[in-house]
Design a protein around this motif. Structure first.
Motif, PDB file in Angstrom:
ATOM      1  N   PHE A 154     -50.302 -63.490  29.646  1.00 26.09           N
ATOM      2  CA  PHE A 154     -50.988 -62.199  29.707  1.00 26.09           C
ATOM      3  C   PHE A 154     -50.074 -61.155  29.059  1.00 26.09           C
ATOM      4  O   PHE A 154     -48.858 -61.189  29.265  1.00 26.09           O
ATOM      5  CB  PHE A 154     -51.257 -61.791  31.155  1.00 26.09           C
ATOM      6  CG  PHE A 154     -52.245 -62.645  31.895  1.00 26.09           C
ATOM      7  CD1 PHE A 154     -53.550 -62.206  32.082  1.00 26.09           C
ATOM      8  CD2 PHE A 154     -51.875 -63.878  32.423  1.00 26.09           C
ATOM      9  CE1 PHE A 154     -54.466 -62.975  32.783  1.00 26.09           C
ATOM     10  CE2 PHE A 154     -52.786 -64.659  33.122  1.00 26.09           C
ATOM     11  CZ  PHE A 154     -54.087 -64.213  33.300  1.00 26.09           C
ATOM     12  N   ILE A 155     -50.661 -60.243  28.317  1.00 28.61           N
ATOM     13  CA  ILE A 155     -49.871 -59.148  27.766  1.00 28.61           C
ATOM     14  C   ILE A 155     -50.533 -57.816  28.096  1.00 28.61           C
ATOM     15  O   ILE A 155     -51.736 -57.756  28.381  1.00 28.61           O
ATOM     16  CB  ILE A 155     -49.676 -59.267  26.240  1.00 28.61           C
ATOM     17  CG1 ILE A 155     -51.016 -59.167  25.498  1.00 28.61           C
ATOM     18  CG2 ILE A 155     -48.928 -60.548  25.876  1.00 28.61           C
ATOM     19  CD1 ILE A 155     -50.874 -59.010  23.990  1.00 28.61           C
ATOM     20  N   SER A 156     -49.725 -56.768  28.046  1.00 30.06           N
ATOM     21  CA  SER A 156     -50.233 -55.411  28.189  1.00 30.06           C
ATOM     22  C   SER A 156     -49.384 -54.502  27.311  1.00 30.06           C
ATOM     23  O   SER A 156     -48.205 -54.796  27.062  1.00 30.06           O
ATOM     24  CB  SER A 156     -50.171 -54.964  29.650  1.00 30.06           C
ATOM     25  OG  SER A 156     -50.951 -53.793  29.857  1.00 30.06           O
ATOM     26  N   ILE A 157     -49.983 -53.431  26.823  1.00 29.12           N
ATOM     27  CA  ILE A 157     -49.294 -52.495  25.938  1.00 29.12           C
ATOM     28  C   ILE A 157     -49.659 -51.084  26.376  1.00 29.12           C
ATOM     29  O   ILE A 157     -50.843 -50.729  26.414  1.00 29.12           O
ATOM     30  CB  ILE A 157     -49.708 -52.707  24.465  1.00 29.12           C
ATOM     31  CG1 ILE A 157     -49.352 -54.123  23.995  1.00 29.12           C
ATOM     32  CG2 ILE A 157     -49.044 -51.663  23.570  1.00 29.12           C
ATOM     33  CD1 ILE A 157     -49.856 -54.452  22.600  1.00 29.12           C
ATOM     34  N   TYR A 236     -49.921 -60.002  19.755  1.00 27.94           N
ATOM     35  CA  TYR A 236     -51.268 -60.311  20.243  1.00 27.94           C
ATOM     36  C   TYR A 236     -51.605 -61.786  19.999  1.00 27.94           C
ATOM     37  O   TYR A 236     -52.150 -62.467  20.882  1.00 27.94           O
ATOM     38  CB  TYR A 236     -52.302 -59.450  19.516  1.00 27.94           C
ATOM     39  CG  TYR A 236     -52.352 -58.000  19.919  1.00 27.94           C
ATOM     40  CD1 TYR A 236     -52.831 -57.604  21.156  1.00 27.94           C
ATOM     41  CD2 TYR A 236     -51.955 -57.002  19.025  1.00 27.94           C
ATOM     42  CE1 TYR A 236     -52.911 -56.269  21.505  1.00 27.94           C
ATOM     43  CE2 TYR A 236     -52.033 -55.654  19.361  1.00 27.94           C
ATOM     44  CZ  TYR A 236     -52.500 -55.294  20.606  1.00 27.94           C
ATOM     45  OH  TYR A 236     -52.579 -53.965  20.956  1.00 27.94           O
ATOM     46  N   ALA A 239     -50.527 -64.442  22.463  1.00 23.70           N
ATOM     47  CA  ALA A 239     -50.964 -64.275  23.851  1.00 23.70           C
ATOM     48  C   ALA A 239     -52.279 -64.996  24.103  1.00 23.70           C
ATOM     49  O   ALA A 239     -52.958 -65.465  23.186  1.00 23.70           O
ATOM     50  CB  ALA A 239     -51.111 -62.797  24.174  1.00 23.70           C
ATOM     51  N   PHE A 242     -55.314 -60.082  27.400  1.00 23.09           N
ATOM     52  CA  PHE A 242     -54.784 -58.718  27.432  1.00 23.09           C
ATOM     53  C   PHE A 242     -55.319 -58.043  28.688  1.00 23.09           C
ATOM     54  O   PHE A 242     -56.521 -58.121  28.973  1.00 23.09           O
ATOM     55  CB  PHE A 242     -55.226 -57.939  26.195  1.00 23.09           C
ATOM     56  CG  PHE A 242     -54.727 -56.520  26.170  1.00 23.09           C
ATOM     57  CD1 PHE A 242     -53.508 -56.215  25.593  1.00 23.09           C
ATOM     58  CD2 PHE A 242     -55.472 -55.495  26.739  1.00 23.09           C
ATOM     59  CE1 PHE A 242     -53.034 -54.905  25.582  1.00 23.09           C
ATOM     60  CE2 PHE A 242     -55.006 -54.185  26.743  1.00 23.09           C
ATOM     61  CZ  PHE A 242     -53.783 -53.893  26.156  1.00 23.09           C
ATOM     62  N   PRO A 254     -55.063 -50.264  22.018  1.00 23.18           N
ATOM     63  CA  PRO A 254     -54.573 -51.639  22.227  1.00 23.18           C
ATOM     64  C   PRO A 254     -55.644 -52.599  22.739  1.00 23.18           C
ATOM     65  O   PRO A 254     -55.592 -53.792  22.440  1.00 23.18           O
ATOM     66  CB  PRO A 254     -53.451 -51.463  23.259  1.00 23.18           C
ATOM     67  CG  PRO A 254     -52.997 -50.054  23.086  1.00 23.18           C
ATOM     68  CD  PRO A 254     -54.241 -49.277  22.761  1.00 23.18           C
ATOM     69  N   ILE A 255     -56.605 -52.076  23.484  1.00 19.70           N
ATOM     70  CA  ILE A 255     -57.677 -52.945  23.972  1.00 19.70           C
ATOM     71  C   ILE A 255     -58.486 -53.469  22.792  1.00 19.70           C
ATOM     72  O   ILE A 255     -58.794 -54.674  22.707  1.00 19.70           O
ATOM     73  CB  ILE A 255     -58.597 -52.192  24.962  1.00 19.70           C
ATOM     74  CG1 ILE A 255     -57.786 -51.593  26.110  1.00 19.70           C
ATOM     75  CG2 ILE A 255     -59.679 -53.129  25.502  1.00 19.70           C
ATOM     76  CD1 ILE A 255     -58.600 -50.670  27.010  1.00 19.70           C
ATOM     77  N   ALA A 258     -56.538 -55.944  20.747  1.00 24.29           N
ATOM     78  CA  ALA A 258     -56.537 -57.249  21.407  1.00 24.29           C
ATOM     79  C   ALA A 258     -57.849 -57.981  21.162  1.00 24.29           C
ATOM     80  O   ALA A 258     -57.858 -59.199  20.909  1.00 24.29           O
ATOM     81  CB  ALA A 258     -56.290 -57.078  22.904  1.00 24.29           C
ATOM     82  N   LEU A 263     -58.505 -62.046  21.741  1.00 24.21           N
ATOM     83  CA  LEU A 263     -58.100 -62.214  23.137  1.00 24.21           C
ATOM     84  C   LEU A 263     -59.221 -61.808  24.084  1.00 24.21           C
ATOM     85  O   LEU A 263     -59.974 -60.878  23.802  1.00 24.21           O
ATOM     86  CB  LEU A 263     -56.875 -61.351  23.446  1.00 24.21           C
ATOM     87  CG  LEU A 263     -55.585 -61.663  22.698  1.00 24.21           C
ATOM     88  CD1 LEU A 263     -54.466 -60.765  23.198  1.00 24.21           C
ATOM     89  CD2 LEU A 263     -55.193 -63.124  22.863  1.00 24.21           C
ATOM     90  N   VAL A 265     -60.125 -59.689  27.109  1.00 23.37           N
ATOM     91  CA  VAL A 265     -59.504 -58.480  27.631  1.00 23.37           C
ATOM     92  C   VAL A 265     -60.017 -58.184  29.035  1.00 23.37           C
ATOM     93  O   VAL A 265     -61.194 -58.359  29.337  1.00 23.37           O
ATOM     94  CB  VAL A 265     -59.718 -57.266  26.708  1.00 23.37           C
ATOM     95  CG1 VAL A 265     -59.136 -57.519  25.322  1.00 23.37           C
ATOM     96  CG2 VAL A 265     -61.182 -56.895  26.593  1.00 23.37           C
TER      97      VAL A 265
END
Length: 362
Positions: A154-157, A236, A239, A242, A254-255, A258, A263, A265
């Motif tokens: 999982f990633i987040s920005i 991204y 991953a 997101f 960023p959403i 992604a 990805l 989301v």
């Protein structure tokens, strides 16, 4: 005037538009306003931006004031002034309303903004929608096969601030997964709004409230270095999902990046993201509206007195993160559908809409 070189979403959008508008025949005079923030501009663009800073324009030129709403202040208003701005709560800061009312047009990213700006007193006929644009050639899924087994990533920005919902994200992560559950969370962050923040201490203090520590959780990695756009796009692609339990977004760049990267989301289904989130291609997060805290430590609080924003339902976030971890194939299918939706916001499509809006004033 526009923030153009820092790492915030505003500046990233401006760089994209600056590259695209000349292709529509526009001569650009750039008045950048970055407030001393660190530059993330590729060196090859620096000369071009300096050149745009010297372009001669007539007094009848269209001026696009392209700034966060907190930067709007009294100035000499040209005849053709268009303001591109947005906000992240359910209201508009009162000080900005008279300035917005003076503009020839106010360009906002979504129907959400049309509603809140018109309710604040900006005439509906002055409001135009131009969504945020992203480079879908750079942000793309690539090859999702990995050479060796690894945890579900999982990633987040986001910038480290209350509005981004970092407390809910870290609490949910700690409650959803144990250390050896085969998942990991990587957070790419900046601290532009809180330059002296001690992120790890903040997180440990928050987790202490639920009897947890970072050592109890599935792995969490914080990444703070500045990256090129190409390196961000690779982040991204490496991953699986997101996640951003935001309290409110002006656009949520960023959403959408992604989504363009293929990805699945998980993001709060309110404010601008409601425009492009749907359970057919994403995992929208349930929320309730709460009053923005009366706290003078951040500009957003001072601008938002009496406003509301979203607070994600943590149980819903926990359940959807666990679903992704246990249904990787289905999550990938959602990500492929999300890519198709993100193409609606490709640079050519968005620049064409902005061009048509600007053209009306020439």
């Amino acid at each position: 005037p526009s923030p153009v070189s820092n790492s915030k979403g505003y500046a990233a959008e401006r760089r994209c538009l600056l590259e695209g508008l000349p292709q529509k025949g526009w001569a650009i005079r750039l008045l950048a306003q970055d407030g001393g923030a660190p530059s993330v501009i590729d060196p090859k663009f620096e000369a071009r931006f300096r050149e745009w800073g010297q372009t001669k324009v007539s007094d009848e030129a269209v001026m696009l004031l392209n700034v966060p709403i907190g930067w709007i202040h009294q100035r000499r208003w040209p005849h053709n002034l268009l303001i591109r701005t947005m906000f992240e709560t359910d209201g508009v800061p009162a000080f900005a309303v008279p300035f917005l009312q003076k503009a020839s047009e106010v360009i906002v990213p979504t129907e959400f903004h049309v509603n809140i700006f018109s309710q604040a007193g900006i005439p509906l006929e002055k409001l135009r929608i131009v969504p945020g644009g992203i480079d879908t050639d750079i942000f793309h899924p690539g090859n999702k096969s990995f050479s060796e087994p690894r945890p579900i990533r999982f990633i987040s920005i986001f910038d480290w601030q209350e509005r981004k919902g970092w407390r809910e994200l870290l609490r949910a992560w700690a409650l959803a997964f144990h250390r050896y559950d085969g998942v990991e969370l990587q957070i790419k962050l900046t601290t532009l709004n809180l330059p002296y923040a001690n992120v790890r201490n903040d997180v440990e203090d928050e987790l202490k409230c639920i009897g947890k520590t970072l050592d109890d959780c599935a792995p969490v990695r914080f990444i703070s270095e500045l990256w090129t756009t190409e390196r961000l796009a690779e982040f991204y692609r490496q991953a699986d999902a997101f996640v951003l339990p935001t309290r409110g977004e002006g656009w949520g760049r960023p959403i959408v990046e992604a989504m363009a990267s293929g990805l699945v989301v998980l993001a709060t289904d309110w404010s601008a993201p409601h425009t492009y989130l749907d359970s057919a291609w994403s995992l929208p997060l349930a929320y309730r509206l709460v009053t923005v805290p009366a706290d003078d430590s951040l500009q957003i609080f001072r601008l938002s007195q009496g406003h509301r924003w979203a607070q994600v339902e943590i149980d819903d976030l926990i359940g959807k993160m666990r679903w992704v971890a246990n249904h990787s194939q289905e999550a990938q299918q959602l990500g492929r559908k999300a890519r198709e939706v993100a193409l609606r916001y490709s640079l050519p499509a968005v620049i064409d809409r902005l061009h048509k809006t600007l053209e009306r004033w020439t």
